[in-house]
Write a protein that holds these residues in place. Structure first.
Motif, PDB file in Angstrom:
ATOM      1  N   PRO A 274      10.206   3.516   6.004  1.00  0.00           N
ATOM      2  CA  PRO A 274      10.999   4.715   5.752  1.00  0.00           C
ATOM      3  C   PRO A 274      10.203   5.984   6.032  1.00  0.00           C
ATOM      4  CG  PRO A 274      10.074   3.961   3.706  1.00  0.00           C
ATOM      5  CD  PRO A 274       9.667   2.955   4.753  1.00  0.00           C
ATOM      6  N   ALA A 275      10.907   7.086   6.195  1.00  0.00           N
ATOM      7  CA  ALA A 275      10.264   8.393   6.147  1.00  0.00           C
ATOM      8  C   ALA A 275      10.060   8.757   4.673  1.00  0.00           C
ATOM      9  CB  ALA A 275      11.118   9.438   6.841  1.00  0.00           C
ATOM     10  N   ARG A 276       9.103   9.628   4.418  1.00  0.00           N
ATOM     11  CA  ARG A 276       8.850  10.020   3.019  1.00  0.00           C
ATOM     12  C   ARG A 276      10.095  10.652   2.409  1.00  0.00           C
ATOM     13  NH1 ARG A 276       5.933  14.644   0.384  1.00  0.00           N
ATOM     14  NH2 ARG A 276       4.906  13.840  -1.493  1.00  0.00           N
ATOM     15  N   GLN A 277      10.834  11.461   3.197  1.00  0.00           N
ATOM     16  CA  GLN A 277      11.998  12.146   2.636  1.00  0.00           C
ATOM     17  C   GLN A 277      13.147  11.198   2.307  1.00  0.00           C
ATOM     18  OE1 GLN A 277      11.027  12.712   5.844  1.00  0.00           O
ATOM     19  NE2 GLN A 277      12.770  12.450   7.216  1.00  0.00           N
ATOM     20  N   HIS A 278      13.058   9.953   2.765  1.00  0.00           N
ATOM     21  CA  HIS A 278      14.107   8.991   2.417  1.00  0.00           C
ATOM     22  C   HIS A 278      13.996   8.552   0.965  1.00  0.00           C
ATOM     23  CE1 HIS A 278      14.304   7.784   6.950  1.00  0.00           C
ATOM     24  NE2 HIS A 278      14.838   8.951   6.717  1.00  0.00           N
ATOM     25  N   GLY A 279      12.858   8.801   0.351  1.00  0.00           N
ATOM     26  CA  GLY A 279      12.701   8.576  -1.081  1.00  0.00           C
ATOM     27  C   GLY A 279      12.963   9.862  -1.851  1.00  0.00           C
ATOM     28  N   GLN A 280      12.931   9.781  -3.159  1.00  0.00           N
ATOM     29  CA  GLN A 280      13.228  10.939  -3.985  1.00  0.00           C
ATOM     30  C   GLN A 280      11.960  11.502  -4.613  1.00  0.00           C
ATOM     31  OE1 GLN A 280      16.295  12.510  -4.388  1.00  0.00           O
ATOM     32  NE2 GLN A 280      16.890  11.134  -2.720  1.00  0.00           N
ATOM     33  N   ALA A 281      11.874  12.834  -4.575  1.00  0.00           N
ATOM     34  CA  ALA A 281      10.752  13.505  -5.219  1.00  0.00           C
ATOM     35  C   ALA A 281      10.848  13.288  -6.736  1.00  0.00           C
ATOM     36  CB  ALA A 281      10.795  14.993  -4.888  1.00  0.00           C
ATOM     37  N   PRO A 282       9.728  13.297  -7.478  1.00  0.00           N
ATOM     38  CA  PRO A 282       8.379  13.525  -6.961  1.00  0.00           C
ATOM     39  C   PRO A 282       7.642  12.238  -6.560  1.00  0.00           C
ATOM     40  CG  PRO A 282       8.296  13.485  -9.328  1.00  0.00           C
ATOM     41  CD  PRO A 282       9.746  13.263  -8.970  1.00  0.00           C
ATOM     42  N   ASP A 283       8.259  11.080  -6.828  1.00  0.00           N
ATOM     43  CA  ASP A 283       7.535   9.827  -6.576  1.00  0.00           C
ATOM     44  C   ASP A 283       7.634   9.386  -5.121  1.00  0.00           C
ATOM     45  OD1 ASP A 283       6.777   9.525  -9.274  1.00  0.00           O
ATOM     46  OD2 ASP A 283       8.742   8.682  -9.741  1.00  0.00           O
TER      47      ASP A 283
ATOM     48  N   LYS B  72       6.073   4.245  -6.003  1.00  0.00           N
ATOM     49  CA  LYS B  72       6.341   3.180  -6.979  1.00  0.00           C
ATOM     50  C   LYS B  72       7.101   2.008  -6.361  1.00  0.00           C
ATOM     51  CE  LYS B  72       6.183   6.258 -10.969  1.00  0.00           C
ATOM     52  NZ  LYS B  72       6.912   6.784 -12.153  1.00  0.00           N
ATOM     53  N   TYR B  73       7.243   2.008  -5.054  1.00  0.00           N
ATOM     54  CA  TYR B  73       7.899   0.883  -4.395  1.00  0.00           C
ATOM     55  C   TYR B  73       7.008  -0.349  -4.534  1.00  0.00           C
ATOM     56  CZ  TYR B  73       9.907  -2.011  -0.679  1.00  0.00           C
ATOM     57  OH  TYR B  73      10.485  -3.023   0.029  1.00  0.00           O
ATOM     58  N   ASN B  74       7.537  -1.399  -5.141  1.00  0.00           N
ATOM     59  CA  ASN B  74       6.717  -2.593  -5.392  1.00  0.00           C
ATOM     60  C   ASN B  74       7.497  -3.886  -5.193  1.00  0.00           C
ATOM     61  OD1 ASN B  74       8.386  -2.410  -7.594  1.00  0.00           O
ATOM     62  ND2 ASN B  74       6.781  -2.695  -9.131  1.00  0.00           N
ATOM     63  N   LYS B  75       8.338  -3.913  -4.170  1.00  0.00           N
ATOM     64  CA  LYS B  75       9.092  -5.124  -3.887  1.00  0.00           C
ATOM     65  C   LYS B  75       8.129  -6.244  -3.533  1.00  0.00           C
ATOM     66  CE  LYS B  75      13.086  -6.759  -1.266  1.00  0.00           C
ATOM     67  NZ  LYS B  75      14.136  -6.377  -0.282  1.00  0.00           N
ATOM     68  N   ALA B  76       8.301  -7.375  -4.171  1.00  0.00           N
ATOM     69  CA  ALA B  76       7.388  -8.499  -3.969  1.00  0.00           C
ATOM     70  C   ALA B  76       7.388  -8.950  -2.516  1.00  0.00           C
ATOM     71  CB  ALA B  76       7.791  -9.661  -4.883  1.00  0.00           C
ATOM     72  N   ASN B  77       6.194  -9.254  -2.017  1.00  0.00           N
ATOM     73  CA  ASN B  77       6.001  -9.797  -0.667  1.00  0.00           C
ATOM     74  C   ASN B  77       6.536  -8.880   0.433  1.00  0.00           C
ATOM     75  OD1 ASN B  77       4.912 -12.212  -1.758  1.00  0.00           O
ATOM     76  ND2 ASN B  77       6.995 -12.945  -2.142  1.00  0.00           N
ATOM     77  N   ARG B  78       6.530  -7.575   0.164  1.00  0.00           N
ATOM     78  CA  ARG B  78       7.019  -6.639   1.184  1.00  0.00           C
ATOM     79  C   ARG B  78       6.154  -5.393   1.183  1.00  0.00           C
ATOM     80  NH1 ARG B  78      10.885  -6.690   4.583  1.00  0.00           N
ATOM     81  NH2 ARG B  78      12.120  -4.916   5.226  1.00  0.00           N
TER      82      ARG B  78
ATOM     83  N   ASN C 184      -1.897  12.642   0.465  1.00  0.00           N
ATOM     84  CA  ASN C 184      -2.498  12.228  -0.805  1.00  0.00           C
ATOM     85  C   ASN C 184      -1.504  11.428  -1.631  1.00  0.00           C
ATOM     86  OD1 ASN C 184      -4.985  12.710  -2.575  1.00  0.00           O
ATOM     87  ND2 ASN C 184      -3.307  13.262  -3.948  1.00  0.00           N
ATOM     88  N   SER C 185      -0.251  11.871  -1.639  1.00  0.00           N
ATOM     89  CA  SER C 185       0.797  11.157  -2.371  1.00  0.00           C
ATOM     90  C   SER C 185       1.034   9.770  -1.796  1.00  0.00           C
ATOM     91  CB  SER C 185       2.092  11.976  -2.336  1.00  0.00           C
ATOM     92  OG  SER C 185       3.188  11.234  -2.825  1.00  0.00           O
ATOM     93  N   ASN C 186       1.071   9.663  -0.458  1.00  0.00           N
ATOM     94  CA  ASN C 186       1.300   8.369   0.190  1.00  0.00           C
ATOM     95  C   ASN C 186       0.278   7.332  -0.263  1.00  0.00           C
ATOM     96  OD1 ASN C 186       3.405   9.481   1.667  1.00  0.00           O
ATOM     97  ND2 ASN C 186       2.156   9.829   3.496  1.00  0.00           N
ATOM     98  N   ARG C 187      -0.959   7.769  -0.429  1.00  0.00           N
ATOM     99  CA  ARG C 187      -2.049   6.852  -0.775  1.00  0.00           C
ATOM    100  C   ARG C 187      -1.963   6.339  -2.209  1.00  0.00           C
ATOM    101  NH1 ARG C 187      -3.275   9.625   3.436  1.00  0.00           N
ATOM    102  NH2 ARG C 187      -4.909   8.997   4.913  1.00  0.00           N
ATOM    103  N   LYS C 188      -1.054   6.882  -2.989  1.00  0.00           N
ATOM    104  CA  LYS C 188      -0.839   6.387  -4.348  1.00  0.00           C
ATOM    105  C   LYS C 188       0.189   5.259  -4.381  1.00  0.00           C
ATOM    106  CE  LYS C 188      -2.090  10.846  -6.383  1.00  0.00           C
ATOM    107  NZ  LYS C 188      -1.708  11.992  -7.226  1.00  0.00           N
ATOM    108  N   GLY C 189       0.753   4.947  -3.222  1.00  0.00           N
ATOM    109  CA  GLY C 189       1.751   3.895  -3.159  1.00  0.00           C
ATOM    110  C   GLY C 189       1.169   2.523  -3.425  1.00  0.00           C
ATOM    111  N   ILE C 190       1.848   1.743  -4.223  1.00  0.00           N
ATOM    112  CA  ILE C 190       1.371   0.412  -4.608  1.00  0.00           C
ATOM    113  C   ILE C 190       1.344  -0.526  -3.402  1.00  0.00           C
ATOM    114  CG2 ILE C 190       1.851  -1.582  -6.090  1.00  0.00           C
ATOM    115  CD1 ILE C 190       3.285   0.377  -7.992  1.00  0.00           C
ATOM    116  N   ASN C 191       2.381  -0.451  -2.581  1.00  0.00           N
ATOM    117  CA  ASN C 191       2.515  -1.383  -1.450  1.00  0.00           C
ATOM    118  C   ASN C 191       2.376  -0.704  -0.090  1.00  0.00           C
ATOM    119  OD1 ASN C 191       2.889  -3.509  -3.113  1.00  0.00           O
ATOM    120  ND2 ASN C 191       4.882  -4.118  -2.349  1.00  0.00           N
ATOM    121  N   THR C 192       1.888   0.527  -0.062  1.00  0.00           N
ATOM    122  CA  THR C 192       1.809   1.271   1.188  1.00  0.00           C
ATOM    123  C   THR C 192       0.555   0.879   1.974  1.00  0.00           C
ATOM    124  OG1 THR C 192       2.953   3.143   0.172  1.00  0.00           O
ATOM    125  CG2 THR C 192       1.786   3.563   2.234  1.00  0.00           C
TER     126      THR C 192
END
Length: 785
Positions: free
Chosen positions: A453-462, A466-472, A529-537
């Motif tokens: 996705p693009a970052r704007q496809h998610g909702q601010a501020p997260d 916090k995307y943590n879909k298993a095996n993805r 900096n925000s992207n790097r806080k992603g669990i599955n990024t």
């Protein structure tokens, strides 16, 4: 080094069609001596042109791009073609082409971003031939991109805008991978699927076609050469190909102690496959090959068993004025700029890019997401069928590039049907039946391997942290622009244009000044900096590398970290600082310790001075007096970065020199300074070749910059002088607005060379300088550095 070849089924990961050489195969550039005219209301005369060619040289900001029909023709001769096959290979024609040879129609091709081959063997005459090509780039909803240009987020410039080659082979020959139109076949297909530092094994598959009326007994000879010149020659056992038929032949290959391809050491091998009949080489095909291991694991992305957070950008393959019609050398220079900016990845937004650009990514160590043509448009059944075919052809054209790690087999920001997505991934997997080829889609769909996705496809501020879909895993395919431009309003870019705030947006021209350029850089920093806080990024690609034109908008999309003339903005230095100082790249690439003061130091400049650096400490001096020595500034918007910026607060403005020094392990390793500009005095004329010299034999194009400076050579950042460029001598032409106003102290024009056999002399003048002055530039083979 030891090589072992055996005759069993295979697969391997290589790259790129290179220059072909053999006794009976020739590949000749077919770009010279064409004639061209646009089909308009009034009859136009034929003009002499060279391919690559754009149907119309457009203004800098393209409001009414040419769409319509144009014609190309060329007279040519072919030597005795008895027992020969003769093909024309078009790398790209925008976007529907009809081809006639000697007034007989031989081909219709739809789609502007992928190559096609025309078999002209049976249409040729000994005494001379003429080819005519009708080219149309009007809107057509039945093939990609489908969306009308007036509503599209990029332009499709008309013309035969990529290379054309005349290829001659024996009637028993190695096919073209796209033209063969066979699943996981055609041409040469290589793949390494068992790789470590000690050994790499895989296969080479060769597709042969016999157009003789009798069967042929043949064998294949493989010559594999590494970057140090070590080679192995191996000849297969003889086998038979029936008359008027085709055949796949596969070889197993094992390489001991392989030199792996990576982002810092893009080692390449040379692979030559020879076709032998009666002890004579009748065909030969040459490729460069890269061996590398690419894997998505539970905890991230790995390249050659080393975990890597992928840092990259997006690029639209467009030049000012010329659109897409640029030389192979110009393609390479753009890739160099991407690598020098600190990026190790590029997404082909939003279409397959030129073969020369793909080759450059292989050479420079730039990872690639290859992309299907499309943006916010899902057409009818015919459109969908053409999209599936395009997926197959992208895979066939680019499957051997070691740089390609992800395949965007989906239509960007488009609501596709479930059945289409299923068919799209099935087609890709049929063409690339190996586990290391990952499909990608902007929709979170189980049909695809990677969610992009693009970052704007998610909702601010997260957003996606916090995307943590298993095996993805997730790769942020775009970020840093739209979420600041439209306050995360979605991606309906026309309806929400009224939300633009000049000092918040990342869409900043160089002329907008320091405050807004620093805001752009800060937007990218905050988002990265925000992207790097992603669990599955596992990685990211910012939007975008260079400013560009759009069909639906009457201004430049200017969120590039460099402008459309490839002049860097402050954001360029931010990204450059994120590459570690201990990374040393080969050749003339920029690497190692870096430091840049993001300030012009004038009376209106920010007193909070930002310094971008990959050093451990930075000292800042004003007129040789120490302001401060400090470590990076770490806060909520920089705490995940490898190298946060350094921020210095000054009490007041004092004209003079700001000097910064960077330290690693207590030792000074680099310095940078800026000076307060004084009154305008002269023009400094420079040009950019980005480590790729001007082609001495074929048309090429480079940017020439006229810098408005004071007497000591400091650029005047507010200068908007009108500059007139003149070509005093040489086989070249100037392309662009002329005279042209300088932007932020620099006026730019394109110099298009025809060849560089004799020196080229360019001059720039400005009548508005306080002291009238001029400076000239002489270009020749010896002057290129």
């Amino acid at each position: 080094m030891k090589f072992i070849l055996r005759n069993i089924f295979f697969v391997m990961l290589v790259f790129s069609i290179g220059k072909i050489k053999a006794q009976s195969r020739s590949k000749v550039n077919f770009g010279s001596d064409w004639e061209f005219k646009r089909e308009e209301k009034t009859t136009s005369n034929w003009e002499k042109i060279t391919i690559p060619h754009t149907a119309k040289v457009e203004p800098l900001v393209v409001n009414n791009q040419f769409q319509g029909t144009c014609w190309y023709q060329k007279k040519f001769k072919v030597a005795n073609s008895k027992n020969k096959k003769v093909f024309l290979y078009f790398e790209g024609v925008m976007q529907e082409a009809d081809v006639w040879i000697n007034d007989k129609k031989v081909c219709n091709h739809k789609g502007g971003y992928l190559p096609f081959t025309v078999d002209i063997s049976s249409f040729l005459k000994l005494k001379g031939n003429i080819i005519k090509v009708k080219v149309n780039n009007e809107d057509n909803p039945e093939f990609l991109p489908g969306k009308p240009l007036k509503d599209l987020d990029f332009n499709y410039y008309g013309g035969i805008y990529r290379n054309v080659y005349l290829i001659t082979t024996d009637k028993l020959y190695i096919t073209n991978s796209v033209a063969a139109n066979k699943k996981a076949s055609g041409g040469i297909y290589t793949n390494f699927d068992n790789i470590n530092k000690d050994k790499a094994s895989g296969t080479v598959q060769v597709h042969l076609k016999n157009e003789y009326a009798v069967e042929k007994k043949t064998s294949l000879k493989y010559i594999l050469t590494n970057c140090e010149g070590y080679k192995l020659e191996f000849k297969s056992e003889a086998f038979v190909i029936n008359a008027n038929s085709d055949k796949n032949h596969t070889q197993n290959i094992v390489v001991d102690s392989p030199k792996l391809w990576s982002i810092s050491k893009p080692n390449l091998y040379c692979l030559e496959v020879q076709v032998i009949v009666n002890d004579k080489v009748i065909d030969s095909y040459f490729e460069r090959v890269g061996i590398r291991k690419s894997e998505i694991k539970e905890d991230g992305y790995y390249l050659n068993d080393e975990k890597l957070y992928i840092t990259g950008t997006n690029q639209h393959q467009e030049y000012p004025y010329l659109g897409y019609a640029i030389s192979d050398e110009a393609q390479y220079r753009d890739a160099v700029k991407i690598k020098n900016a600190g990026f190790d990845f590029v997404r082909m937004s939003h279409y397959p890019h030129a073969e020369a650009f793909m080759n450059a990514c292989d050479e420079l160590g730039i990872l690639v997401m290859n992309s299907l043509t499309g943006w916010q448009f899902f057409g009818n059944e015919t459109f969908q069928k053409n999209a599936i075919q395009d997926i197959r052809e992208i895979a066939r054209r680019d499957r051997n590039h070691p740089s390609v790690i992800f395949w965007e087999a989906s239509l960007n920001e488009t609501q596709m049907s479930e059945s289409f997505m299923k068919e799209a991934t099935q087609a890709l997997k049929e063409e690339l039946p190996f586990s290391h080829n990952y499909s990608a889609c902007w929709i979170d769909n189980d049909n695809y391997d990677l969610f992009i996705p693009a970052r704007q496809h998610g909702q601010a501020p997260d957003y996606w942290t916090k995307y943590n879909k298993a095996n993805r895993k997730i790769f942020i395919a775009e970020y840093g622009d739209w979420e600041y431009y439209a306050q995360n309003a979605g991606f309906n870019q026309t309806e929400f244009a009224n939300l633009k705030e000049d000092e918040r947006t990342s869409r900043q021209l160089r002329a907008h000044g320091e405050k807004r350029l620093l805001q752009q850089a800060y937007n990218f920093q905050e988002a990265a900096n925000s992207n790097r806080k992603g669990i599955n990024t596992i990685g990211e690609a910012n939007w975008v590398m260079f400013d560009y034109n759009r069909g639906y908008s009457n201004d430049l999309e200017c969120s590039g970290i460099s402008d459309i003339f490839r002049i860097p903005k402050f954001a360029y230095s931010f990204y450059q600082s994120q590459r570690d100082a201990n990374v040393i790249l080969d050749g003339n690439l920029t690497s190692g310790p870096m430091l840049k003061i993001a300030n012009n130091w004038t009376a209106t400049s920010p007193l909070n001075v930002t310094v971008y650096s990959n050093c451990e400490e930075v000292a800042l001096y004003l007129n040789d007096v120490l302001v401060d020595k400090q470590k990076p500034s770490i806060n909520a918007n920089s705490d995940e970065l490898k190298h946060p910026p350094f921020l210095f607060n000054l009490d007041r403005f004092i004209p003079g020199t700001l000097r910064a020094e960077g330290f690693i392990n207590g030792e000074k390793v680099i310095s940078n300074f800026i000076k307060t500009p004084k009154s305008q005095s002269k023009i400094e004329l420079v040009y950019d070749i980005s480590s790729k010299p001007i082609n001495p034999d074929a048309p090429d194009m480079i940017f020439v910059y006229a810098k408005i400076t004071d007497q000591s050579g400091t650029i005047i950042p507010t200068a908007t002088n009108e500059v007139t460029f003149s070509l005093l001598e040489g086989n070249a032409e100037l392309i662009g607005e002329n005279p042209v106003k300088a932007e932020a102290g620099i006026a730019t024009i394109i110099l298009k060379t025809k060849n560089l056999k004799k020196p080229i002399k360019v001059m720039a003048k400005s009548e508005h300088l306080e002291l009238k002055s001029s400076s000239d530039l002489v270009l020749n083979l010896d002057s290129q550095k």
